[in-house]
Motif scaffolding. Structure first.
Motif, PDB file in Angstrom:
ATOM      1  N   PRO A  54     -28.266  -3.137  34.999  1.00  0.00           N
ATOM      2  CA  PRO A  54     -29.572  -3.121  35.671  1.00  0.00           C
ATOM      3  C   PRO A  54     -29.486  -3.420  37.161  1.00  0.00           C
ATOM      4  O   PRO A  54     -30.254  -2.856  37.957  1.00  0.00           O
ATOM      5  CB  PRO A  54     -30.357  -4.210  34.927  1.00  0.00           C
ATOM      6  CG  PRO A  54     -29.715  -4.302  33.585  1.00  0.00           C
ATOM      7  CD  PRO A  54     -28.261  -4.022  33.812  1.00  0.00           C
ATOM      8  N   GLU A  55     -28.538  -4.286  37.554  1.00  0.00           N
ATOM      9  CA  GLU A  55     -28.429  -4.633  38.975  1.00  0.00           C
ATOM     10  C   GLU A  55     -28.050  -3.425  39.825  1.00  0.00           C
ATOM     11  O   GLU A  55     -28.580  -3.244  40.937  1.00  0.00           O
ATOM     12  CB  GLU A  55     -27.380  -5.742  39.175  1.00  0.00           C
ATOM     13  CG  GLU A  55     -27.697  -7.043  38.448  1.00  0.00           C
ATOM     14  CD  GLU A  55     -27.117  -7.091  37.047  1.00  0.00           C
ATOM     15  OE1 GLU A  55     -26.942  -8.195  36.529  1.00  0.00           O
ATOM     16  OE2 GLU A  55     -26.837  -6.004  36.480  1.00  0.00           O
ATOM     17  N   THR A  56     -27.131  -2.606  39.305  1.00  0.00           N
ATOM     18  CA  THR A  56     -26.726  -1.443  40.086  1.00  0.00           C
ATOM     19  C   THR A  56     -27.828  -0.385  40.106  1.00  0.00           C
ATOM     20  O   THR A  56     -27.990   0.327  41.095  1.00  0.00           O
ATOM     21  CB  THR A  56     -25.420  -0.832  39.534  1.00  0.00           C
ATOM     22  OG1 THR A  56     -25.608  -0.455  38.164  1.00  0.00           O
ATOM     23  CG2 THR A  56     -24.272  -1.809  39.640  1.00  0.00           C
ATOM     24  N   VAL A  57     -28.576  -0.280  39.030  1.00  0.00           N
ATOM     25  CA  VAL A  57     -29.708   0.652  39.005  1.00  0.00           C
ATOM     26  C   VAL A  57     -30.740   0.254  40.054  1.00  0.00           C
ATOM     27  O   VAL A  57     -31.234   1.097  40.819  1.00  0.00           O
ATOM     28  CB  VAL A  57     -30.347   0.696  37.605  1.00  0.00           C
ATOM     29  CG1 VAL A  57     -31.640   1.501  37.631  1.00  0.00           C
ATOM     30  CG2 VAL A  57     -29.378   1.293  36.591  1.00  0.00           C
ATOM     31  N   SER A  58     -31.058  -1.012  40.121  1.00  0.00           N
ATOM     32  CA  SER A  58     -32.038  -1.492  41.107  1.00  0.00           C
ATOM     33  C   SER A  58     -31.543  -1.271  42.529  1.00  0.00           C
ATOM     34  O   SER A  58     -32.310  -0.854  43.416  1.00  0.00           O
ATOM     35  CB  SER A  58     -32.331  -2.974  40.878  1.00  0.00           C
ATOM     36  OG  SER A  58     -32.936  -3.174  39.616  1.00  0.00           O
ATOM     37  N   ALA A  59     -30.264  -1.520  42.751  1.00  0.00           N
ATOM     38  CA  ALA A  59     -29.709  -1.323  44.089  1.00  0.00           C
ATOM     39  C   ALA A  59     -29.752   0.154  44.475  1.00  0.00           C
ATOM     40  O   ALA A  59     -30.084   0.502  45.626  1.00  0.00           O
ATOM     41  CB  ALA A  59     -28.278  -1.848  44.144  1.00  0.00           C
ATOM     42  N   ALA A  60     -29.435   1.037  43.538  1.00  0.00           N
ATOM     43  CA  ALA A  60     -29.487   2.479  43.811  1.00  0.00           C
ATOM     44  C   ALA A  60     -30.918   2.920  44.095  1.00  0.00           C
ATOM     45  O   ALA A  60     -31.176   3.699  45.018  1.00  0.00           O
ATOM     46  CB  ALA A  60     -28.917   3.250  42.632  1.00  0.00           C
ATOM     47  N   ALA A  61     -31.860   2.419  43.310  1.00  0.00           N
ATOM     48  CA  ALA A  61     -33.266   2.782  43.512  1.00  0.00           C
ATOM     49  C   ALA A  61     -33.760   2.306  44.873  1.00  0.00           C
ATOM     50  O   ALA A  61     -34.508   3.021  45.555  1.00  0.00           O
ATOM     51  CB  ALA A  61     -34.114   2.195  42.394  1.00  0.00           C
ATOM     52  N   ASP A  62     -33.337   1.113  45.278  1.00  0.00           N
ATOM     53  CA  ASP A  62     -33.744   0.603  46.594  1.00  0.00           C
ATOM     54  C   ASP A  62     -33.244   1.512  47.711  1.00  0.00           C
ATOM     55  O   ASP A  62     -33.987   1.805  48.669  1.00  0.00           O
ATOM     56  CB  ASP A  62     -33.210  -0.815  46.797  1.00  0.00           C
ATOM     57  CG  ASP A  62     -33.935  -1.847  45.945  1.00  0.00           C
ATOM     58  OD1 ASP A  62     -35.039  -1.528  45.436  1.00  0.00           O
ATOM     59  OD2 ASP A  62     -33.389  -2.956  45.779  1.00  0.00           O
ATOM     60  N   LEU A  63     -31.996   1.944  47.614  1.00  0.00           N
ATOM     61  CA  LEU A  63     -31.457   2.847  48.629  1.00  0.00           C
ATOM     62  C   LEU A  63     -32.233   4.154  48.665  1.00  0.00           C
ATOM     63  O   LEU A  63     -32.572   4.668  49.742  1.00  0.00           O
ATOM     64  CB  LEU A  63     -29.980   3.132  48.349  1.00  0.00           C
ATOM     65  CG  LEU A  63     -28.971   2.014  48.637  1.00  0.00           C
ATOM     66  CD1 LEU A  63     -27.575   2.432  48.188  1.00  0.00           C
ATOM     67  CD2 LEU A  63     -28.971   1.680  50.127  1.00  0.00           C
TER      68      LEU A  63
ATOM     69  N   ILE B  34     -32.329   5.340  36.938  1.00  0.00           N
ATOM     70  CA  ILE B  34     -32.691   5.350  38.358  1.00  0.00           C
ATOM     71  C   ILE B  34     -34.026   6.053  38.563  1.00  0.00           C
ATOM     72  O   ILE B  34     -34.882   5.600  39.346  1.00  0.00           O
ATOM     73  CB  ILE B  34     -31.577   6.006  39.185  1.00  0.00           C
ATOM     74  CG1 ILE B  34     -30.316   5.143  39.138  1.00  0.00           C
ATOM     75  CG2 ILE B  34     -32.024   6.208  40.632  1.00  0.00           C
ATOM     76  CD1 ILE B  34     -29.091   5.812  39.745  1.00  0.00           C
ATOM     77  N   THR B  35     -34.232   7.163  37.854  1.00  0.00           N
ATOM     78  CA  THR B  35     -35.499   7.893  37.970  1.00  0.00           C
ATOM     79  C   THR B  35     -36.690   6.992  37.657  1.00  0.00           C
ATOM     80  O   THR B  35     -37.752   7.091  38.297  1.00  0.00           O
ATOM     81  CB  THR B  35     -35.495   9.115  37.026  1.00  0.00           C
ATOM     82  OG1 THR B  35     -34.420   9.975  37.378  1.00  0.00           O
ATOM     83  CG2 THR B  35     -36.801   9.886  37.113  1.00  0.00           C
ATOM     84  N   ALA B  36     -36.524   6.123  36.676  1.00  0.00           N
ATOM     85  CA  ALA B  36     -37.620   5.234  36.280  1.00  0.00           C
ATOM     86  C   ALA B  36     -37.990   4.242  37.371  1.00  0.00           C
ATOM     87  O   ALA B  36     -39.086   3.669  37.334  1.00  0.00           O
ATOM     88  CB  ALA B  36     -37.229   4.484  35.007  1.00  0.00           C
ATOM     89  N   GLN B  37     -37.101   4.038  38.349  1.00  0.00           N
ATOM     90  CA  GLN B  37     -37.370   3.025  39.375  1.00  0.00           C
ATOM     91  C   GLN B  37     -37.600   3.591  40.769  1.00  0.00           C
ATOM     92  O   GLN B  37     -37.937   2.839  41.681  1.00  0.00           O
ATOM     93  CB  GLN B  37     -36.204   2.019  39.431  1.00  0.00           C
ATOM     94  CG  GLN B  37     -36.071   1.162  38.176  1.00  0.00           C
ATOM     95  CD  GLN B  37     -35.118  -0.004  38.368  1.00  0.00           C
ATOM     96  OE1 GLN B  37     -34.967  -0.527  39.483  1.00  0.00           O
ATOM     97  NE2 GLN B  37     -34.484  -0.424  37.292  1.00  0.00           N
ATOM     98  N   VAL B  38     -37.418   4.903  40.946  1.00  0.00           N
ATOM     99  CA  VAL B  38     -37.633   5.451  42.281  1.00  0.00           C
ATOM    100  C   VAL B  38     -39.062   5.976  42.412  1.00  0.00           C
ATOM    101  O   VAL B  38     -39.680   6.402  41.441  1.00  0.00           O
ATOM    102  CB  VAL B  38     -36.629   6.579  42.610  1.00  0.00           C
ATOM    103  CG1 VAL B  38     -35.219   6.031  42.683  1.00  0.00           C
ATOM    104  CG2 VAL B  38     -36.724   7.715  41.624  1.00  0.00           C
TER     105      VAL B  38
END
Length: 551
Positions: free
Chosen positions: A209-218, A344-348
């Motif tokens: 989850p941490e890497t998903v959140s970081a990718a979404a933030d970028l 990632i799609t769920a968070q962007v």
């Protein structure tokens, strides 16, 4: 004495019947049947005879080749075409070693193949007893081109070893696995209960989850996001759908690698095609403020021969940990492509930009570049072949100039595009296409040069024997055309590239396979006509093709 003789014969017959009815070979075939296997590829061998006797008494279809390397290419092609695990039976020593080059392709490309390799009897393993086919360490020979190797010590281990290997072969990153079984284990009677049900579960690697959140933030802060989609997207269950959903959410153009071709349809507004060897494509990728590379190592061909240098942030998604950041620093997301893209799609945030315009502009720039080169004949050949081949057909391309053109220009449409670019060995296309045709019951197309054709020419016999619905197009330029071009460009002359070759039409005809020689004007019609015929067909096109310039 006569009675004693009859008793001895009866005893031997009883032993023979016991071996035939229940032995290690039987357990192997029962295990494969329980796993849902329908086709097995390979060539019989002395140490593996019990495997083949067991197949004779089963519902499995054995598809024989003439060279073990082609059997391995066949298992690979079958797996790519059907989405199932390709199963390969290998004999000991020379047979096993001959297949390693083709297994390198499956390993590099991430294709699930299960190898069942025979071995000398247990008493000879690791020794030099002069047994036929004996190697010092056969299992070790396979370690460089497989995900795992294992060896059975008795029949009771067979179901578990094969089931574990089966799951591992399909677990992302997928790839070939190797199970080795000694001759005496295959032959000896066993009281292992019949294998009727197995349910091995492949592992699906999900992102942290941490890497998903970081990718979404970028990505939420990106102004010019671009996606580079590799073969890992195609091989991931639901990968293409998850990729398209992410691209549409980001409104980001998508470039496909050679292995990723078809992950997004060429007709989609966000598709920037797959012209990897192109300076305009390189510029689009490196000028992205956030580049999402998913299911790709960003290797030699994908990076336009390591000229790609991302200027923005890179998000690198792959189930194979060793490719992450192998060529560029990145936010590494160690996960299966579908799982990572969906998370990632769920968070962007839904973004509205100019992704479709960027994709359209890139494709126009590529066409302008080609218009300034003397490649009209090559473009026409690719267009004629694309028009001739049904939209849903699966195509297989060897390492040849026509194949290199197809890497960039070929639109898979509703079919699948398969190439040997993972390891780059010659001879992939025809045996892979042959096996795919047998497995799917649908006609396939194989495209090779005359040099690559000689690697698999023996499989004309297999194509005829199995009555495979395969069309083989051989582009005959009298040698190793791409090496001729590379050496001439680099050194002003080519060495060892010119080849003596057979009359391909006459050779195919001698196997009872319809064959003809055609001109560039007629090749499209000939290929189209072959798709209305039955059984294997060979088309020979004498032509010297040229590569395009990438700049």
């Amino acid at each position: 004495m006569a009675c004693g003789l009859r008793s001895g014969v009866a005893a031997r017959d009883a032993t023979r019947l016991a071996v035939v009815s229940r032995n290690g070979g039987t357990v192997v075939v029962e295990t494969l049947t329980a796993l849902g296997v329908s086709h097995v590829f390979g060539i019989p061998g002395q140490n593996a005879l019990a495997l083949f006797d067991a197949i004779r008494r089963s519902d499995l279809r054995f598809v024989s080749s003439r060279v073990e390397n082609n059997s391995a290419f066949g298992a690979d092609g079958y797996a790519r075409a059907t989405g199932e695990v390709g199963v390969l039976f290998l004999s000991t020593g020379p047979g096993a070693l001959t297949a390693l080059g083709a297994l390198q392709e499956a390993h590099a490309t991430g294709v699930p193949v299960l190898v069942i390799a025979s071995q000398v009897p247990r008493a000879g393993i690791g020794l030099r007893r002069g047994m036929l086919h004996q190697l010092d360490d056969q299992q070790r020979s396979a370690t460089n081109v497989t995900k795992s190797t294992a060896a059975a010590r008795n029949a009771g281990e067979i179901p578990g070893l094969i089931a574990d290997a089966w799951a591992l072969a399909q677990s992302a990153p997928a790839g070939p696995v190797w199970v080795e079984i000694p001759q005496d284990v295959l032959l000896e009677p066993t009281d292992v209960p019949p294998v009727t049900s197995l349910d091995p579960v492949p592992r699906r690697r999900t992102p942290r989850p941490e890497t998903v959140s970081a990718a979404a933030d970028l990505l939420n802060s990106a102004e010019r996001p671009v996606i580079l989609a590799g073969g890992g997207v195609r091989r991931s269950d639901g990968g293409p759908q998850a990729l398209v959903a992410l691209a549409e959410r980001l409104d980001a153009p998508v470039v496909c690698t050679v292995g990723g071709k078809g992950a997004i349809g060429f007709g989609h507004p966000l598709s920037a095609g797959s012209w990897i060897e192109d300076r305009h494509t390189t510029e689009l990728l490196e000028n992205a403020d956030v580049l999402v590379a998913v299911g790709t190592a960003m290797g030699e061909v994908t990076s336009n021969y390591f000229t790609l240098t991302p200027k923005g942030r890179l998000i690198h998604i792959d189930a194979e940990r060793r490719v992450l950041e192998a060529n560029h620093p990145a936010l590494a997301v160690h996960a299966d492509a579908a799982a990572a893209c969906a998370a990632i799609t769920a968070q962007v945030q839904l973004r509205s930009g100019d992704g479709a315009a960027a994709a359209r502009d890139l494709r126009a720039a590529v066409q302008d570049r080609l218009a300034g080169q003397d490649v009209a004949a090559e473009l026409r050949l690719m267009a004629d072949l694309r028009e001739a081949v049904p939209t849903a057909a699966q195509t297989f391309w060897d390492m040849t100039i026509a194949g290199y053109w197809a890497w960039s220009v070929w639109d898979p449409r509703d079919g699948e595009f398969h190439s040997a670019q993972g390891a780059g060995g010659l001879g992939f296309a025809f045996p892979a296409a042959l096996a795919a045709a047998v497995g799917t019951g649908q006609r396939t197309l194989a495209v090779t040069g005359d040099g690559g054709a000689m690697y698999s020419i023996a499989e004309l016999a297999a194509a005829r024997q199995h009555d495979a619905e395969v069309t083989w197009l051989i582009v005959d330029d009298g040698g190793y055309g791409i090496l001729r071009e590379y050496m001439t460009d680099a050194f002003g002359a080519a060495t060892a590239t010119e080849l003596a070759r057979p009359d391909f039409v006459g050779l195919a005809t001698s196997f009872g396979i319809p064959a003809r020689c055609v001109s560039p004007d007629d090749v499209g019609a000939a290929v189209a006509e072959s798709f209305t015929g039955r059984g294997p067909q060979v088309i020979v096109l004498p032509a010297r093709l040229r590569m395009f310039a990438a700049t």
